[in-house]
Design a protein around this motif. Structure first.
Motif: not given
Length: 273
Positions: A122-126, A193-198
């Motif tokens: 989910y959270h590793l954008q690269k 409150g939205s999901l953080a950077e993803a």
């Protein structure tokens, strides 16, 4: 990012301010939790060691430990590790929890029979970081071991926005446009409150990342599938007969590649050669 922080401040702040455990109890959370457990049980062996990477406060680790597995939870959020350790201490069949990060797991080569990847995908954008996390999972996995990777679909926000009437809220259209074109999820400031950077995957991207990491793909499944699109989903889920019908529909369509992008989450199963 500071040298002592394992993830970005935005992600750490998001999970510090929200309740991951409550998420699995609200909205589509119960369906996600039920389905993830069902899918996991199809592929995990009858016994062995499981590493739960990005396991949060331990909902899945608790369940797996209760089934008799030796479970090791890894998460980069200090709040989650405190919650997980508190939970584990109360169990007859506890699990172990460690503060750590997916690209550098604190285990020897060929340590685990199964590795579960939740948060890292989910959270590793690269892409190179996601590949590094998958390769690291493969390193600690025994030969012929199983990796189960969970990802968010690139169309998830767009479909939810259209269904729920907030596509035209400030910043929402721009967020969806970015997700659809690049997979990068950056929540608008107008939606606290939205999901953080993803990162939100296309199904074929997810499959290719596992292949490029040297793993042998077994299958890919929709988690919630198409049944959440039922206009009366929550009402019908409360009726046992209607819920059973919906779950049958979900199983019929769970491997349909043409429908996969309609599911908010998907799970890929791969094997270490």
């Amino acid at each position: 990012m500071s040298t002592d922080r394992l993830i970005s401040s935005e992600i750490e702040h998001f999970y510090t301010q929200t309740s991951e455990e409550a998420r699995l109890q609200l909205g589509l959370g119960p369906l996600e939790f039920e389905r993830n457990k069902e899918l996991l049980k199809r592929y995990i062996p009858n016994a062995g060691t499981i590493v739960d990477v990005g396991g949060g406060p331990g909902a899945y680790s608790e369940w797996l430990a209760g089934l008799g597995y030796q479970v090791h939870l890894i998460d980069p959020v200090p709040k989650h590790i405190k919650q997980a350790n508190k939970k584990a201490a109360s169990l007859k069949k506890p699990f172990k929890a460690y503060l750590g990060e997916a690209r550098k797991l604190p285990f020897a080569n060929e340590f685990a029979d199964v590795v579960i990847l939740h948060g890292p995908l989910y959270h590793l954008q690269k892409r190179e970081d996601r590949i590094a996390a998958i390769v690291e999972a493969g390193r600690v996995l025994k030969k012929n071991g199983i990796i189960l990777g969970f990802a968010i679909n690139y169309a998830a926000s767009t479909i939810a926005g259209l269904l729920n009437g907030f596509m035209h809220e400030p910043g929402f259209m721009d967020m969806c446009r970015q997700e659809l074109l690049s997979g990068i999820h950056t929540p608008p400031e107008s939606m606290p409150g939205s999901l953080a950077e993803a990162f939100y995957h296309r199904p074929d991207q997810l499959m290719q990342e596992f292949r490029d990491s040297g793993l042998e793909m077994i299958d890919i499944h929709a988690v919630e599938g198409i049944v959440w699109l039922d206009k009366k989903y929550f009402e019908n889920r409360a009726d046992p007969a209607k819920k059973n019908a919906l779950m049958e529909l979900l199983k019929i369509t769970e491997n349909d590649r043409s429908l996969l992008a309609l599911s908010p989450h998907m799970m890929l199963t791969a094997r270490k050669p």
